[in-house]
Design a protein around this motif. Structure first.
Motif, short mmCIF file in Angstrom:
data_model
loop_
_atom_site.label_atom_id
_atom_site.label_comp_id
_atom_site.label_asym_id
_atom_site.label_seq_id
_atom_site.Cartn_x
_atom_site.Cartn_y
_atom_site.Cartn_z
N VAL A 138 7.08 59.67 15.16
CA VAL A 138 6.03 60.18 14.34
C VAL A 138 4.81 59.66 14.50
CG1 VAL A 138 6.69 59.13 12.19
CG2 VAL A 138 5.66 61.44 12.04
N HIS A 213 10.71 55.02 4.66
CA HIS A 213 11.87 55.66 4.85
C HIS A 213 12.91 55.19 4.08
CE1 HIS A 213 15.34 56.30 7.48
NE2 HIS A 213 15.06 57.46 7.08
N GLU A 237 9.68 59.20 2.99
CA GLU A 237 10.81 60.18 3.81
C GLU A 237 12.19 60.07 3.32
OE1 GLU A 237 12.63 60.76 8.26
OE2 GLU A 237 10.98 59.58 8.09
N LEU A 370 9.23 63.73 1.26
CA LEU A 370 9.67 64.61 2.28
C LEU A 370 11.06 64.28 2.40
CD1 LEU A 370 7.33 63.27 5.12
CD2 LEU A 370 7.04 65.41 3.77
N HIS A 405 11.76 61.18 11.13
CA HIS A 405 10.55 60.54 11.78
C HIS A 405 10.96 60.38 13.26
CE1 HIS A 405 13.35 57.23 10.16
NE2 HIS A 405 13.63 56.94 11.46
N ILE A 412 6.94 66.50 10.68
CA ILE A 412 6.62 65.38 9.72
C ILE A 412 5.21 65.18 9.58
CG2 ILE A 412 6.56 62.83 9.20
CD1 ILE A 412 9.08 64.05 8.08
N SER A 416 2.38 65.98 6.76
CA SER A 416 1.90 64.49 6.20
C SER A 416 0.04 64.45 6.46
CB SER A 416 2.30 63.21 6.96
OG SER A 416 3.71 63.25 6.58
#
Length: 432
Positions: A138, A213, A237, A370, A405, A412, A416
């Protein structure tokens, strides 16, 4: 549990509304009445004493199992220890991955992509203690929009500085010799938060954007609590729902319970044995980094099995076997990428119960949460985490799992980038 037992005992305490009744009031004259009165008085006071003992037991239990981490106090605690938040003076080359001296004793492995002059986006890996082998896919989408993306292995895991020796000797009692708070202080949540601040200062940025994350999402928000003026925005995330423990989601959101449901009987028995050892911190602090890394790696195995993703676990193991910067034992065995003392210290910081929601209540940092619809951790966990954030947006990604990701980077980025753009945080040359 001891807490439930205490509650039940407290619930059985009779209310001594009129303890000094006469014998006549008790309905029995003379000596018999006096005896009845004495017996009731003794019963009332005995019940009260039992209640006090139960209450003290409950308070002691809470004190022993409470998380060691203190949100919003890390700068103050660092000052008391004589620790500086300014990194070691050095020249770093951000064009290639390598080790950065974040303190005189700690080196962090840092890797980045993009132009260092552009808006900085710092990625925080999850686990706890599970670093990224390489920048996530990502990040390439952010770089195309002129962001500078930085990743690092947190202290105590991956290629960064690890614990060299066991915290305790075999004959020591870690519960009385100060080893538990020492481990949490050196490798726990507070150390991770302060390292991120040192990294920001090293890069000479007034504000940064954080991408957390899983467990990295928790670290991101704890950093915001400590340094709210240093963060422009956060992207979370599938954040680890650990703002409050036990969480509001109960067994429905309990990751261990979810894994138990997914594991076959032979692996379930192995998991239960592992879990008993997981809460034996006396063993943890007498273990080597190699032993702890291997032990905590087992949780990843159970998780990947529950998520029906053996391929990712195999890739994870392969990295640990081949990475030359990972530490080795005296006998030449290579330590796994999974953090050993890092992970143990994170659990010590969390404890069996805490409630940090009040520290997030006053934050105004914009947050995007997310969650993938196929994540082993259910959406209620991310929703519950988001409920503590005053200024947040929630976005569900259809078909996404726990590693969006890398597996769904475009999705993503599509969520974002507009979020950042609407905040005036478009990519390009940073002002500081």
């Amino acid at each position: 549990s001891a807490q439930r037992i205490s509650n039940r005992r407290l619930g059985r305490i009779p209310a001594p509304s009129q303890p000094y009744r006469t014998a006549q009031h008790l309905g029995a004259p003379g000596a018999s009445g006096n005896m009845a009165w004495h017996m009731q008085s003794v019963a009332v006071w005995a019940a009260a004493i039992v209640g006090v003992v139960a209450l003290l037991g409950r308070l002691a239990w809470n004190a022993m199992t409470a998380g060691m981490y203190k949100p919003g106090k890390q700068v103050e605690l660092a000052a008391k220890r004589g620790e500086s938040l300014d990194p070691v003076d050095q020249t770093i080359d951000l064009s290639k991955p390598g080790l950065v001296n974040i303190t005189k004793d700690i080196k962090l492995y840092v890797q980045s992509i993009g132009d260092p002059r552009h808006q900085l986006l710092v990625f925080l890996h999850g686990g706890p203690g599970t670093p990224a082998l390489r920048p996530w896919k990502v990040a390439e989408h952010f770089v195309k929009q002129n962001y500078f993306c930085m990743f690092y292995d947190m202290r105590g895991c991956g290629r960064s500085t690890r614990q060299s020796e066991p915290m305790c000797k075999a004959s020591d009692n870690p519960y009385t010799n100060g080893a538990l708070p020492k481990a949490e202080e050196q490798w726990g949540l507070g150390a991770q938060v302060l390292d991120l601040e040192r990294l920001r200062r090293l890069l000479k940025r007034d504000k940064i954007i954080l991408y957390g994350h899983s467990f990295g999402g928790l670290i991101a928000m704890l950093y915001c609590v400590e340094f709210p003026d240093n963060v422009s925005a956060v992207i979370l995330e599938s954040p680890a729902n650990l703002i409050k423990m036990p969480p509001n989601t109960g067994k429905e959101g309990d990751l261990f319970e979810l894994m138990r449901k997914k594991l076959p009987q032979d692996k379930l028995e192995s998991f239960e044995s592992w879990f008993k050892k997981m809460i034996d911190f006396g063993w943890h602090l007498k273990a080597t980094e190699f032993e702890l890394s291997k032990f905590h790696m087992q949780l990843a195995q159970y998780y990947f099995h529950g998520a029906e993703d053996q391929q990712s676990f195999n890739s994870f193991l392969k990295w640990g076997e081949s990475e030359p910067l990972l530490p080795t034992t005296a006998s030449g065995e290579r330590c796994g990428c999974q953090g050993g003392y890092h992970t143990t210290a994170a659990y010590l910081g969390l404890g069996a119960h805490h409630n940090w929601s009040s520290f997030l209540a006053s934050l105004h940092v914009p947050a995007l949460v997310l969650h993938g619809s196929k994540d082993l951790s259910p959406q209620i966990n991310s929703k519950d985490f988001a409920s503590y954030l005053k200024n947040h947006q929630f976005h569900s990604i259809a078909g996404g799992d726990h590693w969006m990701h890398d597996r769904m980077p475009q999705e993503i980025a599509s969520a974002s980038l507009p979020f950042l753009s609407n905040l005036g945080l478009k990519g390009g040359y940073a002002t500081s």
